[in-house]
Scaffold this motif. Structure first.
Motif, PDB file in Angstrom:
ATOM      1  N   CYS A 139      23.931  -7.917  -9.124  1.00  0.00           N
ATOM      2  CA  CYS A 139      25.382  -7.780  -9.030  1.00  0.00           C
ATOM      3  C   CYS A 139      26.010  -9.110  -8.659  1.00  0.00           C
ATOM      4  O   CYS A 139      26.998  -9.536  -9.253  1.00  0.00           O
ATOM      5  N   VAL A 140      25.425  -9.756  -7.648  1.00  0.00           N
ATOM      6  CA  VAL A 140      25.982 -11.024  -7.173  1.00  0.00           C
ATOM      7  C   VAL A 140      25.958 -12.059  -8.298  1.00  0.00           C
ATOM      8  O   VAL A 140      26.912 -12.806  -8.495  1.00  0.00           O
ATOM      9  N   ALA A 141      24.842 -12.059  -9.077  1.00  0.00           N
ATOM     10  CA  ALA A 141      24.729 -13.021 -10.168  1.00  0.00           C
ATOM     11  C   ALA A 141      25.849 -12.819 -11.179  1.00  0.00           C
ATOM     12  O   ALA A 141      26.311 -13.772 -11.802  1.00  0.00           O
ATOM     13  N   GLY A 142      26.289 -11.557 -11.356  1.00  0.00           N
ATOM     14  CA  GLY A 142      27.372 -11.291 -12.290  1.00  0.00           C
ATOM     15  C   GLY A 142      28.744 -11.396 -11.633  1.00  0.00           C
ATOM     16  O   GLY A 142      29.760 -11.095 -12.251  1.00  0.00           O
ATOM     17  N   GLY A 143      28.757 -11.796 -10.365  1.00  0.00           N
ATOM     18  CA  GLY A 143      30.036 -11.936  -9.654  1.00  0.00           C
ATOM     19  C   GLY A 143      30.684 -10.603  -9.336  1.00  0.00           C
ATOM     20  O   GLY A 143      31.898 -10.515  -9.182  1.00  0.00           O
ATOM     21  N   LYS A 144      29.893  -9.529  -9.281  1.00  0.00           N
ATOM     22  CA  LYS A 144      30.454  -8.197  -9.034  1.00  0.00           C
ATOM     23  C   LYS A 144      30.177  -7.759  -7.599  1.00  0.00           C
ATOM     24  O   LYS A 144      29.191  -8.156  -6.988  1.00  0.00           O
ATOM     25  N   PRO A 145      31.069  -6.873  -7.081  1.00  0.00           N
ATOM     26  CA  PRO A 145      30.861  -6.394  -5.709  1.00  0.00           C
ATOM     27  C   PRO A 145      29.682  -5.442  -5.607  1.00  0.00           C
ATOM     28  O   PRO A 145      29.396  -4.690  -6.537  1.00  0.00           O
ATOM     29  N   THR A 146      29.015  -5.492  -4.483  1.00  0.00           N
ATOM     30  CA  THR A 146      27.926  -4.567  -4.215  1.00  0.00           C
ATOM     31  C   THR A 146      27.930  -4.269  -2.721  1.00  0.00           C
ATOM     32  O   THR A 146      28.416  -5.075  -1.934  1.00  0.00           O
ATOM     33  N   VAL A 147      27.427  -3.098  -2.332  1.00  0.00           N
ATOM     34  CA  VAL A 147      27.451  -2.707  -0.926  1.00  0.00           C
ATOM     35  C   VAL A 147      26.016  -2.589  -0.406  1.00  0.00           C
ATOM     36  O   VAL A 147      25.185  -1.928  -1.020  1.00  0.00           O
ATOM     37  N   ALA A 148      25.753  -3.274   0.700  1.00  0.00           N
ATOM     38  CA  ALA A 148      24.430  -3.211   1.307  1.00  0.00           C
ATOM     39  C   ALA A 148      24.510  -2.407   2.592  1.00  0.00           C
ATOM     40  O   ALA A 148      25.354  -2.689   3.445  1.00  0.00           O
ATOM     41  N   VAL A 149      23.654  -1.397   2.713  1.00  0.00           N
ATOM     42  CA  VAL A 149      23.645  -0.588   3.930  1.00  0.00           C
ATOM     43  C   VAL A 149      22.514  -1.094   4.823  1.00  0.00           C
ATOM     44  O   VAL A 149      21.350  -1.065   4.442  1.00  0.00           O
ATOM     45  N   PHE A 150      22.879  -1.551   6.014  1.00  0.00           N
ATOM     46  CA  PHE A 150      21.911  -2.152   6.926  1.00  0.00           C
ATOM     47  C   PHE A 150      21.270  -1.091   7.823  1.00  0.00           C
ATOM     48  O   PHE A 150      21.895  -0.087   8.148  1.00  0.00           O
ATOM     49  N   ALA A 151      20.037  -1.366   8.231  1.00  0.00           N
ATOM     50  CA  ALA A 151      19.366  -0.502   9.205  1.00  0.00           C
ATOM     51  C   ALA A 151      19.399  -1.165  10.575  1.00  0.00           C
ATOM     52  O   ALA A 151      18.618  -0.858  11.453  1.00  0.00           O
ATOM     53  N   CYS A 152      20.336  -2.095  10.759  1.00  0.00           N
ATOM     54  CA  CYS A 152      20.454  -2.808  12.036  1.00  0.00           C
ATOM     55  C   CYS A 152      21.921  -3.185  12.196  1.00  0.00           C
ATOM     56  O   CYS A 152      22.748  -2.848  11.344  1.00  0.00           O
ATOM     57  N   GLY A 153      22.233  -3.894  13.287  1.00  0.00           N
ATOM     58  CA  GLY A 153      23.610  -4.321  13.488  1.00  0.00           C
ATOM     59  C   GLY A 153      24.013  -5.305  12.388  1.00  0.00           C
ATOM     60  O   GLY A 153      23.160  -5.965  11.795  1.00  0.00           O
ATOM     61  N   LEU A 154      25.309  -5.399  12.143  1.00  0.00           N
ATOM     62  CA  LEU A 154      25.760  -6.228  11.022  1.00  0.00           C
ATOM     63  C   LEU A 154      25.636  -7.727  11.307  1.00  0.00           C
ATOM     64  O   LEU A 154      25.841  -8.548  10.422  1.00  0.00           O
ATOM     65  N   ASP A 155      25.305  -8.095  12.549  1.00  0.00           N
ATOM     66  CA  ASP A 155      25.106  -9.517  12.833  1.00  0.00           C
ATOM     67  C   ASP A 155      23.626  -9.892  12.759  1.00  0.00           C
ATOM     68  O   ASP A 155      23.245 -11.007  13.063  1.00  0.00           O
ATOM     69  N   VAL A 156      22.794  -8.910  12.371  1.00  0.00           N
ATOM     70  CA  VAL A 156      21.362  -9.196  12.236  1.00  0.00           C
ATOM     71  C   VAL A 156      21.041  -9.202  10.747  1.00  0.00           C
ATOM     72  O   VAL A 156      21.378  -8.254  10.040  1.00  0.00           O
ATOM     73  N   CYS A 157      20.436 -10.311  10.280  1.00  0.00           N
ATOM     74  CA  CYS A 157      20.084 -10.347   8.861  1.00  0.00           C
ATOM     75  C   CYS A 157      18.613  -9.999   8.714  1.00  0.00           C
ATOM     76  O   CYS A 157      17.751 -10.787   9.060  1.00  0.00           O
ATOM     77  N   TYR A 158      18.353  -8.783   8.239  1.00  0.00           N
ATOM     78  CA  TYR A 158      16.961  -8.383   8.027  1.00  0.00           C
ATOM     79  C   TYR A 158      16.787  -7.901   6.608  1.00  0.00           C
ATOM     80  O   TYR A 158      17.516  -7.030   6.191  1.00  0.00           O
ATOM     81  N   PRO A 159      15.835  -8.399   5.836  1.00  0.00           N
ATOM     82  CA  PRO A 159      14.927  -9.513   6.144  1.00  0.00           C
ATOM     83  C   PRO A 159      15.643 -10.864   6.107  1.00  0.00           C
ATOM     84  O   PRO A 159      16.612 -11.023   5.380  1.00  0.00           O
ATOM     85  N   ALA A 160      15.115 -11.802   6.898  1.00  0.00           N
ATOM     86  CA  ALA A 160      15.811 -13.072   7.098  1.00  0.00           C
ATOM     87  C   ALA A 160      15.965 -13.864   5.804  1.00  0.00           C
ATOM     88  O   ALA A 160      16.933 -14.583   5.630  1.00  0.00           O
ATOM     89  N   GLU A 161      15.005 -13.684   4.872  1.00  0.00           N
ATOM     90  CA  GLU A 161      15.102 -14.497   3.660  1.00  0.00           C
ATOM     91  C   GLU A 161      16.270 -14.063   2.770  1.00  0.00           C
ATOM     92  O   GLU A 161      16.568 -14.711   1.785  1.00  0.00           O
ATOM     93  N   HIS A 162      16.936 -12.953   3.120  1.00  0.00           N
ATOM     94  CA  HIS A 162      18.080 -12.506   2.332  1.00  0.00           C
ATOM     95  C   HIS A 162      19.400 -13.074   2.828  1.00  0.00           C
ATOM     96  O   HIS A 162      20.455 -12.584   2.460  1.00  0.00           O
ATOM     97  N   ARG A 163      19.318 -14.090   3.691  1.00  0.00           N
ATOM     98  CA  ARG A 163      20.555 -14.645   4.246  1.00  0.00           C
ATOM     99  C   ARG A 163      21.474 -15.159   3.134  1.00  0.00           C
ATOM    100  O   ARG A 163      22.675 -14.936   3.154  1.00  0.00           O
ATOM    101  N   GLY A 164      20.879 -15.832   2.156  1.00  0.00           N
ATOM    102  CA  GLY A 164      21.671 -16.355   1.046  1.00  0.00           C
ATOM    103  C   GLY A 164      22.304 -15.218   0.264  1.00  0.00           C
ATOM    104  O   GLY A 164      23.465 -15.292  -0.148  1.00  0.00           O
ATOM    105  N   LEU A 165      21.536 -14.145   0.098  1.00  0.00           N
ATOM    106  CA  LEU A 165      22.044 -12.972  -0.620  1.00  0.00           C
ATOM    107  C   LEU A 165      23.223 -12.370   0.135  1.00  0.00           C
ATOM    108  O   LEU A 165      24.224 -11.972  -0.469  1.00  0.00           O
ATOM    109  N   LEU A 166      23.096 -12.351   1.456  1.00  0.00           N
ATOM    110  CA  LEU A 166      24.164 -11.799   2.289  1.00  0.00           C
ATOM    111  C   LEU A 166      25.477 -12.545   2.026  1.00  0.00           C
ATOM    112  O   LEU A 166      26.529 -11.937   1.808  1.00  0.00           O
ATOM    113  N   ASP A 167      25.394 -13.871   2.032  1.00  0.00           N
ATOM    114  CA  ASP A 167      26.593 -14.663   1.754  1.00  0.00           C
ATOM    115  C   ASP A 167      27.131 -14.346   0.367  1.00  0.00           C
ATOM    116  O   ASP A 167      28.342 -14.233   0.165  1.00  0.00           O
TER     117      ASP A 167
END
Lengths: 508, 360
Positions: free
Chosen positions: B160-188
């Motif tokens: 979705c991000v590659a196509g510039g489209k919105p997508t919703v990620a549901v976290f299993a932790c607080g929204l200030d925790v990036c899990y898994p950490a390697e998805h930080r770029g994806l989060l942005d």
């Protein structure tokens, strides 16, 4: 009475003249060696005494003082044995002829009076020749190596007795100069690119790498044939010029790994240090500041199999030789510089288990593991590697029914032509290959037109490339253009060069 | 403080009580009727929640302003299940989160949503499926909802991000925790492309093991339908599918390789529910009555060789060697042709010198 014999020693690759002065005076019999001699040099005392006696001469029962001048430089190794022994005979009047003054004497003595070979004959002779020395006595085992040096009289002798008789007037003929071309006869390698089935991309990439002297890394799953491909690389390496051969021989001679029956290195070195290698073994070092693998690979290939397995420290120390094309080894009393102009060839798996990105196997590594594995190769190191070659498992069908591939000889011919082109192009610039181009040379030889620039921009935008790779892409494109016989770099050359940035694109 | 605001604060304080089962929260709310009356009914709270949880609730309630402050500073928006703004899809489910934290574009949740779930260790097949379906869903104007995990989840978000489209990620932790950490770029990437991240956990909550199944009900809850890309026998994504079925959502499953253990879960599910079969993105979109937005086709002039390559790749992914023998070109000519096709977005290098049509 006093005698002075000329000899030579080595500091790194540079020979320097040593005067061996022997004084015999009356007094209690004794032997004193002065002039900062190392242990091996000091022990010459015993060798010299036995050699003189066992050759049928008299060891004077007087006070013998030997000085190795200049007295403030550390003297290494047993090369002075012959000079000391001759000095004792001259000083004790057993050699009356003054003929010895024209000679430089080099050689280690064994107890029975035989002359033993010494390391580093070639650099010693070259240095002495530049200092104006013309006549030399060397051990016969070093004859082959010495014979490649033209313009001096070299007498290769079997024993101490021969040397004494020769200096007393016996006839000996100087060794004949060997022909380098003749020594460069075809060497069998046991492998050939024709035996590697499929892998067209990898072979093409290696051809480009060798043609332009580019550093390259092969990435692929275990069993894909990375090591096999690497082993074939020497078969397409261009012939060494005599100057290059001499430079390589000097280093190998100093390191003591020269094959004395050949006497010169005729094929480009292909060094494969194991991944447990230490930093001094790689860069050079030890108490005597010996050359390391990077220098032994000078004008050849340094192959690091499974590159991420090497210690981080070892890999990082490669950065300076890769940049400066020489390795400096610093010790307390001196700094030695060895040339290290090598092509780095490396191989690696894409992840710890090796199956990441494979079509047939499942990778069991976590993304963090893969990231850490790749992160062992730091950005600055990867920045010095021009080609990233993806190698993959070939299917059984490909192994079996592919028409025969090009042989190494055919590829080598193309490479020789392209190397000659580069020598011509860079002849006034002090470099030999496209890979060595700096920003100034790139400004002249890697100009691209508008279309190519637009293509590059588009590629960066669409293909997830890092801008750091631009210079690499242009250098490789230059070599591809040379292989295609094109004066300018054109779009297809850039397109192909971009294909060899696989790691940048997929794994980062 | 009006009643509505008070109610919201009470619910937020209740949500901030750690490790409190949904059932107890529901019991408590049922016991008092009006949430705003909770702080006054200390005894009821104690009775229903027990001493520890009750005292934690009151502590949270007392510091509620600083909690709200913290949320504002982290740019986290929060809605309670009594707000008008609460996502419709979640409203209908039995164990809905009483407070939902959202960062990013809230409107993305109000859009038509489709959940994409699947294995955390997908095969190439699973990745392709997730990419293809996520891309087509987002092109059709649907918001793709997934769990931000490694594997299929991440792939769907990335497509979705590659196509510039919105997508919703549901976290299993607080929204200030990036899990898994390697998805930080994806989060942005998600936040920059009009997407949002959602969680029922207060800031700072760690991704504990039991959060993941809880998180799954939100993925299905937010979505109109849930799509399973690939699942092994004991995959967590099957929990999400079960949630979706319980919540009365549509489910869609792509059949997998019958020999691969990685597809066993999905294939078993298909046997139970054959009507869930989806083999094209259109199957899902049509079933949910989502109209596809038509988009313009770019025309690119192709050479004979490029056409030849495209034809060949139409059936299957091919290796460079195979293309080489097919086209009889030199390596340089073929790389140039492939490069042009790739640059025009028509084919892709799938790694290891294999090429396929883009988006296949």
């Amino acid at each position: 009475m006093l005698a002075k014999i000329k000899s030579y020693s080595l500091d790194g690759l540079n020979g320097y003249s040593v005067d061996v002065e022997v004084d015999i005076s009356s007094g209690l019999p004794g032997y004193e060696l002065v002039g900062l001699a190392s242990t091996a040099t000091k022990e010459s005392k015993e060798r010299v005494r036995s050699a003189i006696r066992n050759s049928g001469f008299q060891y004077p029962a007087k006070r013998i003082t030997v000085n190795l001048a200049p007295a403030d430089t550390k003297k290494e190794g047993p090369v002075f044995d012959l000079a000391i022994a001759l000095g004792i005979l001259v000083a004790s009047g057993q050699i009356e002829n003054k003929y010895y003054k024209e000679f430089v004497a080099i050689g280690e003595l064994s107890l029975d009076g035989k002359l033993r070979q010494v390391n580093g004959i070639m650099p010693i002779l070259i240095a002495a020749m530049q200092d104006g020395c013309r006549k030399f006595i060397v051990p016969s085992e070093n004859a082959r190596e010495a014979s490649y040096i033209d313009g001096i009289e070299i007498y290769a002798l079997e024993s101490f007795r021969d040397a004494v008789e020769f200096l007393s007037g016996a006839k000996h003929t100087p060794i004949e100069t060997s022909d380098y071309e003749a020594s460069c006869m075809q060497h069998g390698y046991g492998v050939d690119f024709a035996d590697v089935k499929g892998q067209t991309v990898a072979k093409r990439a290696l051809e480009i790498a060798v043609a332009g002297g580019h550093n390259a890394i092969m990435i692929g799953p275990p069993g894909a044939g990375k090591t096999m491909l690497a082993k074939c690389v020497p078969t397409i390496m261009p012939e060494m010029t005599f100057e290059e051969a001499v430079e390589v021989t000097k280093i190998h001679s100093v390191a003591g790994i020269l094959d004395s029956s050949v006497g010169i290195v005729t094929t480009r070195p292909f060094r494969t240090p194991h991944h447990t290698t230490t930093v001094p073994a790689l860069i050079g070092g030890g108490a005597k500041a010996k050359p390391g693998e990077v220098s032994l690979a000078n004008h050849g290939v340094l192959f690091l199999d499974e590159m991420p397995e090497y210690s981080r420290h070892a890999l990082e120390t490669l950065r300076q030789p890769l940049e400066d094309r020489k390795a400096s080894v610093s010790r307390v009393n001196n700094t030695v510089e060895y040339p290290a102009n090598f092509m780095l060839l490396a191989s690696m798996n894409p992840c710890p288990c090796g199956n990441f990105g494979s079509k047939t196997q499942i990778c069991r590594c976590t993304p963090a593991q893969i990231h850490n594995y790749l992160a062992k190769l730091s950005g600055p190191l990867m920045d010095r590697i021009d080609l990233q070659i993806e190698v993959d498992n070939i299917s059984y069908g490909e192994l079996r029914d592919r028409q025969s591939a090009e042989s190494s000889a055919v590829i080598k011919e193309r490479i020789n032509a392209v190397r000659a082109l580069q020598r011509e192009r860079f002849k006034d610039l002090g470099i030999l290959t496209n890979a060595e181009m700096g920003s100034r040379e790139m400004g002249i030889f890697c100009k691209i037109d508008r279309d190519c620039e637009r293509l590059l921009e588009k590629a960066f935008e669409r293909l997830n490339l890092s801008a750091r790779g631009t210079t690499r892409i242009l250098k490789v494109a230059r070599t591809i253009a040379d292989l295609a016989g094109s004066e300018n770099i054109l779009a297809p050359h850039i397109a192909e060069a971009i294909q060899y940035r696989g790691i940048d694109r997929k794994y980062k | 403080m009006d009643n509505k605001e008070l109610t919201a604060k009470v619910l937020l304080a209740l949500q901030c009580v750690e490790e409190l089962a949904y059932k107890k929260k529901a019991d408590l709310l049922a016991a008092v009727g009006d949430p705003s009356a909770l702080p006054a009914n200390r005894d009821t709270v104690r009775r229903v929640l027990g001493d520890n949880a009750a005292s934690e609730f009151f502590t949270r309630y007392n510091e509620i302003d600083s909690i709200i402050d913290r949320l504002q500073k982290s740019e986290v928006h929060w809605v309670t299940c009594l707000d008008d703004d609460y996502p419709d899809g979640l409203l209908g489910i039995y164990d809905k989160p009483i407070v939902l934290f959202v960062r990013g574009n809230y409107a993305a949740l109000k859009n038509d949503c489709i959940g994409i779930v699947g294995s955390r260790r997908p095969t190439r097949y699973g990745i392709k499926v997730a990419e293809e379906f996520a891309r087509e869903f987002s092109r059709a104007g649907v918001t793709v909802v997934s769990g931000f995990a490694r594997g299929i989840d991440g792939t769907a978000h990335k497509a979705c991000v590659a196509g510039g489209k919105p997508t919703v990620a549901v976290f299993a932790c607080g929204l200030d925790v990036c899990y898994p950490a390697e998805h930080r770029g994806l989060l942005d990437g998600i936040l920059m492309n009009g997407g949002a991240i959602v969680s029922e956990y207060m800031l700072g909550t760690k991704p504990l093991q039991y959060h993941f199944p809880e998180r799954n009900r939100i993925i299905s809850g937010l979505s109109r339908g849930v799509f399973l890309a690939e699942a092994a026998k004991k995959s967590g994504s099957l929990i999400t599918m079960r949630c979706a079925i319980e919540q009365g959502k549509e489910i869609f499953v792509v059949p997998g390789n019958i020999f691969a253990a990685e597809s066993e879960g999905a294939n078993e599910l298909l046997r139970e529910m054959p009507h869930a079969l989806a083999i094209k993105p259109e199957d899902v979109l049509d079933a949910l009555h989502i109209k596809r937005e038509s988009f313009e086709q770019k025309t690119v002039e192709l050479s004979f060789v490029e056409n030849q390559i495209l034809d060949a790749l139409h059936d299957e992914e091919l290796h460079f060697e195979e293309l080489l023998s097919l086209t009889q070109l030199t390596v340089n000519e073929l790389t140039t042709a492939l490069f042009n096709l790739e640059l025009n977005g028509m084919i892709q290098n799938t790694g290891g010198n294999y090429y396929s049509l883009a988006g296949v």
